[in-house]
Design an enzyme around this catalytic site. Structure first.
Site, short mmCIF file in Angstrom:
data_model
loop_
_atom_site.label_atom_id
_atom_site.label_comp_id
_atom_site.label_asym_id
_atom_site.label_seq_id
_atom_site.Cartn_x
_atom_site.Cartn_y
_atom_site.Cartn_z
NE ARG A 46 35.43 40.12 95.15
CZ ARG A 46 34.86 40.26 96.35
NH1 ARG A 46 34.55 39.21 97.07
NH2 ARG A 46 34.62 41.46 96.82
CE1 TYR A 98 53.49 27.24 81.44
CE2 TYR A 98 52.28 27.74 83.45
CZ TYR A 98 52.89 28.15 82.28
OH TYR A 98 52.89 29.48 81.95
CG ASP A 170 47.44 20.79 85.20
OD1 ASP A 170 46.65 20.63 84.25
OD2 ASP A 170 48.12 21.83 85.37
CE LYS A 195 47.84 26.42 78.08
NZ LYS A 195 47.78 27.69 78.66
#
Ligand code: P1T
Length: 377
Positions: A46, A98, A170, A195
């Site tokens: 992690r 978004y 973003d 994306k």
């Protein structure tokens, strides 16, 4: 070094154990330690994973940032970034983002004491009036999803910094190939790597890139502390994806311009949203701030019925959420990606029932146009 050289080489050193040219998928949860407190820099996956570290170096370099962190999704990256503000702080959020980003603020963060207001950040004067004494962050998308409105990143950064606030951008729609927000004064860049960065519609991921050492330390601490990390397999996929980012983005941009122009002249289309069109109100800013216009195009068909005919009539384009893959995807923002935005807000922004969004892929553009044309007719 040029962008493609960085994309192919940053973080991509041959594997020290075997010389493998492609960074291996270190599919492990933990690492053997030589002795108590003596290890090779990796303790638990992690916290650190070599495949993820390679990707973090890679995208940080592409964004011209000192530090990068890879997350399990774009939303995880955005949520972790919002851990830089505390209960009682105020954030200005661009009024068109978004739908999931709006939902994070509106349905989740508000219950943890984060205040926020929406502002049309395409107008710097308008943004100025949204500042409060406790404003600590301005969060924008440019171009926005799905209306393709731009924010002048340099002007907004100058204003926010004069008010003691950080700016987060973003950069999902442009990718670092077409826009480098940090070079324009932005403090933190976030991405949905799902994306364009990955580019092949086969991985969900997110990224945070930044220069400030103290903030980076906190983002790394939260990344480990909360644990929304990107898996080794996904890190490998995105690392493979960024190697071809430049060629893919050039192809998306070429096709995007052709499709936008085709739609702009189509009798069944009422309006096209694409910053590459000279009719876009911020075309000049787009030319100044971006080095391309990309492959995202939205258009108004006039009604839900018309939109449905297009969305269900296409044969090559795929009806589905998401964007930025090699294949053309077509979607209905009002009922899909932006369903969590209240209807009156959607209408005010132009996210009508007749709005269709296309993520123009890199197929032969004549085929995309023929498909859209038959569906529109
Ligand atoms: O889906 P995820 O990787 O968590 O990323 C969220 C996200 C963040 N920012 C922008 C600009 C986005 O477009 C997205 C996700 N968007 C879609 C799924 C979509 O179809 O628009």
């Amino acid at each position: 070094m040029g962008f493609s050289t960085i994309a192919i080489h940053a973080g991509n050193e041959p594997d020290p154990a075997t010389g493998a040219v492609s960074v291996p998928i270190y599919q492990t949860s933990t690492y053997a330690q030589d002795a108590l407190g003596k290890h090779k820099g990796y303790e638990y996956a992690r916290t650190q994973n070599p495949t993820r570290s390679a990707l973090e170096k890679n995208i940080a370099a592409l964004e011209n940032a000192k530090f990068g962190f890879a997350f399990a999704s774009g939303m995880a990256a955005i949520d972790t970034t919002l851990k830089l503000v505390k209960s009682g702080d105020h954030v200005i959020l661009g009024d068109n983002t978004y739908g999931g980003t709006f939902r994070l603020f509106n349905r989740i963060l508000v219950d943890y004491g984060i205040e926020f207001d929406l502002a049309d950040t395409s107008d710097v004067a308008n943004l100025e009036s949204a500042f409060k004494p406790n404003t600590k962050m301005v969060f924008v998308e440019t171009p926005t999803n799905p209306i393709m409105t731009l924010t002048d990143l340099k002007a907004v950064s100058d204003l926010a910094h004069s008010r003691g606030a950080k700016v987060v951008c973003d950069n999902t729609f442009m990718s670092p190939y077409f826009q480098r927000p940090i070079d324009l004064g932005v403090d933190i860049v976030v991405h949905s790597t799902t994306k364009y960065l990955n580019g092949h519609s086969d991985s969900v991921g997110g990224f945070v890139a930044l220069n400030d050492e103290k903030d980076a330390e906190w983002i790394g601490f939260v990344q480990n502390g909360i644990g929304a990390i990107l898996s080794p397999m996904d890190s490998f996929l995105v690392l493979r994806g960024t190697k071809t980012l430049a060629v893919r983005m050039d192809a998306h941009d070429r096709n995007g311009r052709v499709v936008a122009n085709f739609l702009a002249e189509h009798p069944r289309v009422e309006k096209v949203y694409y910053p590459g069109l000279t009719s876009h109100p911020q075309h000049e800013l787009a030319k100044r701030q971006q080095t391309g216009f990309g492959g995202m195009v939205s258009f108004e068909t006039g009604s839900l019925d018309n939109a449905r005919k297009v969305l269900e009539g296409v044969k090559l384009c795929t009806l589905g959420e998401s964007l930025g893959g090699v294949e053309s995807l077509i979607s209905h923002p009002a009922s899909m990606t932006h369903a969590s935005v209240p209807e009156e807000k959607r209408d005010a922004l132009g996210i009508t029932d007749g709005l269709v969004r296309i993520s123009v892929g890199i197929e032969d553009v004549e085929d995309i146009i023929a498909d859209l044309d038959q569906a529109l007719r």
